[in-house]
Design an enzyme around this catalytic site. Structure first.
Site, PDB file in Angstrom:
ATOM      1  N   TYR A  63       0.873  -1.186   0.000  1.00 21.03           N
ATOM      2  CA  TYR A  63       0.000   0.000   0.000  1.00 21.03           C
ATOM      3  C   TYR A  63       0.899   1.221   0.000  1.00 21.03           C
ATOM      4  CZ  TYR A  63      -3.500   3.378   1.654  1.00 21.03           C
ATOM      5  OH  TYR A  63      -4.339   4.451   1.790  1.00 21.03           O
ATOM      6  N   ASP A  68       9.425   2.950  -0.706  1.00 15.09           N
ATOM      7  CA  ASP A  68       8.415   3.579   0.141  1.00 15.09           C
ATOM      8  C   ASP A  68       8.765   3.220   1.586  1.00 15.09           C
ATOM      9  OD1 ASP A  68       6.265   4.238   1.697  1.00 15.09           O
ATOM     10  OD2 ASP A  68       4.749   3.507   0.296  1.00 15.09           O
ATOM     11  N   LYS A  81       5.164   9.351   8.652  1.00  7.38           N
ATOM     12  CA  LYS A  81       4.993   8.798  10.005  1.00  7.38           C
ATOM     13  C   LYS A  81       6.017   9.312  11.018  1.00  7.38           C
ATOM     14  CE  LYS A  81       2.296   4.911   8.299  1.00  7.38           C
ATOM     15  NZ  LYS A  81       0.926   4.998   8.774  1.00  7.38           N
TER      16      LYS A  81
HETATM   17  N1  HOZ Z   1      -2.698   3.727   6.173  1.00  8.12           N
HETATM   18  C1  HOZ Z   1      -2.741   3.411   7.561  1.00  8.12           C
HETATM   19  C2  HOZ Z   1      -2.535   1.960   7.801  1.00  8.12           C
HETATM   20  N2  HOZ Z   1      -1.607   1.304   7.006  1.00  8.12           N
HETATM   21  C3  HOZ Z   1      -4.037   3.771   8.192  1.00  8.12           C
HETATM   22  C4  HOZ Z   1      -4.087   5.184   8.515  1.00  8.12           C
HETATM   23  C5  HOZ Z   1      -5.199   5.522   9.496  1.00  8.12           C
HETATM   24  O1  HOZ Z   1      -6.282   4.989   9.428  1.00  8.12           O
HETATM   25  O2  HOZ Z   1      -4.962   6.366  10.345  1.00  8.12           O
END
Ligand code: HOZ
Length: 460
Positions: free
Chosen positions: A175, A270, A298
């Site tokens: 992802y 990534d 992050k």
């Molecule tokens: N993309 C995040 C998990 N892989 C989730 C982000 C969220 O819901 O805060």
């Protein structure tokens, strides 16, 4: 700021031989959300689609009601009903020093007093980019943005601008945020909701994305050969954290580097999840493979919205205002967010930070492995630095096919067993778990005590 010793290791133990491999299907457990969380979710659902601002938060797969969180401190969060949980989600990764660390909160307070944002350069932006470049030398130049999605979307545009090619190769179950070209065979919430290809993405855009199995260099080679001279970039999570946690097989990332160089294709790592989490720098500093472009997010925002992309200077010079590839953002390099990121990175730069946290997390992983083995529950537990993940599976998980084949009903029973006992894991088998420097030995023993009981429920 330097972090000399960051010996991140990736470990995946062989599956224990189960004494009893029969898989039972437990009755759905009641939702653990208390009355205040339930009322809050009902109110949210009236005004927000699904009651959440990001789909994976909805606990849809669990048929449950998400907890509404009131506050967090250190390794713990509290829901609206006052129940506390040991938190292994940590805002989906950014909080490597735990919730509301005084140094991070202090930096945010001090910076906010002087203004929340200017849309003009500030000194802290250069400072954080210098820290990033010193930790990740492949990022010769860095551009700050506000989310991982934005970082990846922009890196992809840059790769297309620099190569004059349109196609991109990604991996099934990885992802890379929710931009149109990357919602193809996507992991994270898309995998959780079983919608790996989103509606609303024009077929003409999706047609520019080729997806291949993770850890399969031969598949990448076939795709590059079949589309010779047309692939702008191969993008990969060097450790895959959006289909659970899948480690790179030895040689996989080296093979990607070699193939990309041979085909004049850019390699994009990534490292939104792995950056400053698996080691000072990212997985590239552990595996020794140098990508052309890197995406971060992050941890570099310490819980506030900071992300970045960067790489070779000759590539980055395609960006406006120097070059013709356009990318911009009102909140890019926001001073308050950057202050949170810098304060977090300063804490991570302390001597031995990653080695210490990695060793502490390894004890938790070893304890879980032992508990599951004793109960004959087949489990695969992986760790990369301060990231971890587990699958209820007899065979090693190496890609999306093997991740999806893990026992999801058992995962659900375990998840609910843990949450009912005060341990907060991601509400999906297709997400990674995280560890912070605020977690203590007592958290490990409490987590293992909860796991012992939850695993009993899984094996009964
Ligand atoms: N993309 C995040 C998990 N892989 C989730 C982000 C969220 O819901 O805060």
């Amino acid at each position: 700021m330097s972090q000399p010793d960051s010996p991140a290791a990736a470990t995946q133990a062989p599956a224990p031989t189960p004494a009893a491999a029969t898989i039972s299907t437990p009755a759905p457990a009641p939702t653990p959300a208390g009355p205040l969380s339930r009322a809050a979710h009902a109110a949210a659902s009236a005004v927000i689609p699904g009651g959440v601002n990001s789909p994976v938060r909805a606990w849809k797969r669990l048929g449950g009601n998400p907890l509404t969180i009131a506050r967090g401190k250190g390794s713990r969060i509290w829901d609206l009903d006052g129940k506390s949980y040991i938190d292994y989600v940590l805002s989906w990764g950014p909080l490597i020093v735990g919730h509301a660390h005084p140094a991070v909160v202090g930096a945010v307070r001090r910076t906010a007093r002087d203004g929340l944002g200017f849309g003009a350069p500030t000194l802290a932006e250069t400072e954080i980019c210098e820290v990033i470049r010193s930790a990740l030398p492949a990022m010769e130049q860095v551009r700050l943005v506000s989310s991982g999605t934005e970082a990846v979307m922009s890196a992809l545009r840059l790769a297309r601008a620099a190569t004059g090619r349109d196609l991109v190769i990604k991996c099934d179950g990885c992802y890379h945020g929710h931009s149109d070209p990357l919602l193809v065979a996507a992991g994270s919430g898309c995998a959780t909701l079983n919608t790996p290809d989103s509606s609303g993405v024009p077929a003409a855009i999706a047609a520019h994305t080729l997806s291949v199995p993770y850890n399969d260099a031969a598949a990448v080679e076939r795709a590059l050969t079949a589309h010779r001279g047309r692939v702008a970039a191969v993008i990969v999570e060097p450790v895959a954290g959006n289909m659970g946690l899948v480690l790179p097989k030895p040689g996989w990332l080296d093979a990607l580097r070699r193939l990309c160089t041979e085909h004049g294709t850019l390699l994009i790592f990534d490292e939104v999840m792995t950056g400053f989490r698996v080691a000072w720098g990212g997985w590239q500093t552990v595996c020794g493979v140098t990508p052309d472009l890197t995406c971060l997010g992050k941890v570099i925002g310490g819980g506030l919205p900071v992300a970045a992309y960067g790489g070779r200077r000759d590539l980055m010079s395609h960006l406006a205002p120097i070059g013709a590839c356009y990318q911009a953002g009102t909140l890019s390099g926001n001073p308050v967010a950057v202050a949170a990121g810098l304060a977090t990175l300063k804490l991570c730069a302390s001597k031995g930070f990653y080695a210490k946290q990695q060793a502490a997390l390894a004890k938790l992983a070893a304890g879980l492995r032992q508990l599951a083995a004793r109960r004959g529950v087949p489990i695969q537990i992986s760790q990369a630095g301060t990231m971890w993940g587990f699958y209820f599976s007899e065979r090693p998980v190496v890609d999306w096919t093997t991740a999806a084949a893990s026992n999801q009903e058992r995962w659900r029973t375990f998840f609910l067993g843990m949450i009912n006992r005060g341990v907060y894991l991601a509400p999906s088998p297709f997400e990674a778990a995280f560890w912070s420097s605020a977690h203590r030995r007592g958290d490990v023993s409490a987590t293992l005590a909860a796991a012992a009981e939850a695993l009993e429920e899984c094996s009964s």
